[in-house]
Design an enzyme around this catalytic site. Structure first.
Site, mmCIF file in Angstrom:
data_model
loop_
_atom_site.group_PDB
_atom_site.id
_atom_site.type_symbol
_atom_site.label_atom_id
_atom_site.label_comp_id
_atom_site.label_asym_id
_atom_site.label_seq_id
_atom_site.Cartn_x
_atom_site.Cartn_y
_atom_site.Cartn_z
ATOM 1 N N ASP A 25 0.828 -1.215 0.000
ATOM 2 C CA ASP A 25 0.000 0.000 0.000
ATOM 3 C C ASP A 25 0.862 1.265 0.000
ATOM 4 O O ASP A 25 1.966 1.266 0.553
ATOM 5 C CB ASP A 25 -0.920 -0.022 1.232
ATOM 6 C CG ASP A 25 -2.113 0.907 1.069
ATOM 7 O OD1 ASP A 25 -2.352 1.390 -0.061
ATOM 8 O OD2 ASP A 25 -2.808 1.145 2.072
ATOM 9 N N ASN A 73 -10.930 -2.572 -5.596
ATOM 10 C CA ASN A 73 -10.119 -1.617 -6.365
ATOM 11 C C ASN A 73 -10.726 -1.249 -7.728
ATOM 12 O O ASN A 73 -10.296 -0.278 -8.358
ATOM 13 C CB ASN A 73 -8.674 -2.129 -6.551
ATOM 14 C CG ASN A 73 -7.832 -2.041 -5.292
ATOM 15 O OD1 ASN A 73 -6.967 -2.873 -5.044
ATOM 16 N ND2 ASN A 73 -8.064 -1.027 -4.467
#
Ligand code: IPE
Ligand code: IPE
Ligand code: MG
Length: 266
Positions: A25, A73
């Site tokens: 991330d 996502n």
């Protein structure tokens, strides 16, 4: 030989995690900080993953599982999603030969049917070509969501019950695990970069007893030095799995105590 090409001296090779999982991330924020488009962060992130895989292999770690794209996502702008899908495909095409030569057994986990036919074809080729490799297991989670994985596993088990292949009483943790994409291999260490401390629908079942390591470093900065720090922290942890403190030693002490101490009744 460059620094970090072999396992650092202060790490005990006997106590390394066999399976490391990473939530990669912070690519977007890494790029933003530099005034660059988010996708530049993704490109740098892909390079970092490649080096971490090599590092895991160099240092004797058995499996690496990387979260590359979650089922959530898809909510991102189409241009970013498209960039990522093309990046996965390009990386595979470019790196497959070398990964194969290095003995990497690559697997993709997630709902792969939703990916473009050309990406699916690359994935299939990579999995087939490297299936017999034994150097390191490399699992890439694309269009992966843990809740959906668990639901699918339940459906498969239920179908076996319906067909009379399994009785409902025989359903066990082991059987359910076997129906997950990871088929029984649970990570020993989970790393999440960028300062966020959540799982974002990653390996909810498999992480039941995994050690968690959170770092503020953005993924594109997660180099071997950062990984070294994560492993140092891991080796200081006392994994008890519900046992009394200090596992085995404590169990032995309990036996010794039972011999010396009178038994207290309620
Ligand atoms: C992780 O970086 C990569 C993917 C989720 C594909 P992000 O893109 O989430 O980066 P941040 O969190 O916005 O900085
Ligand atoms: C998790 O990162 C998914 C991947 C790393 C592929 P996100 O950036 O999507 O997670 P949230 O939205 O911050 O929870
Ligand atoms: Mg993020």
């Amino acid at each position: 030989m460059s620094l970090y090409s072999v396992l650092p001296d202060d790490l005990n090779p006997q106590c390394l995690p066999n399976h490391v999982a990473v939530i990669m991330d912070g690519n977007g924020r890494w790029a933003n900080q530099r005034g660059l488009p988010r996708v530049v962060g993704h490109r740098q992130g892909a390079k970092i993953l490649k080096d971490l895989l090599r590092c895991c292999k160099d240092w004797g770690i058995g499996a690496l599982t990387a979260y590359a794209f979650s089922t959530e996502n898809w909510r991102r702008p189409t241009s970013e999603v498209d960039f990522l899908m093309v990046l996965f495909e390009k990386m595979l095409r470019k790196e497959l030969k070398e990964m194969h030569r290095e003995g990497v057994c690559i697997r993709f986990i997630g709902e792969l049917e939703a990916l473009s036919p050309s990406l699916q074809a690359e994935i299939k080729r990579a999995m087939e070509e490297t299936a017999d490799n034994t150097g390191i297991d490399f699992n890439v989670a694309i269009n992966y969501g843990s809740r959906s994985e668990i639901v699918q596993a339940c459906q498969q088990v239920a179908q076996k019950v319906e067909r009379g292949e399994l009785s409902s009483e025989a359903i066990s943790e082991e059987i359910l695990s076997q129906h997950l994409y990871t088929a029984g291999s649970d990570p020993d260490l989970l790393i999440r970069t960028s300062g966020e401390q959540r799982l974002s629908n990653f390996l909810l079942w498999q992480l039941a007893y995994t050690e968690m390591y959170f770092t503020r470093a953005f993924w594109p900065d997660f180099d071997r030095g950062e990984f070294h720090r994560a492993l140092q922290t891991y080796q200081q942890r006392d994994r008890r799995f519900g046992n009394a403190k200090d596992g085995v030693t404590e169990a032995k002490n309990q036996v010794a105590k039972r011999v010396k101490e009178p038994v207290l009744t309620a």
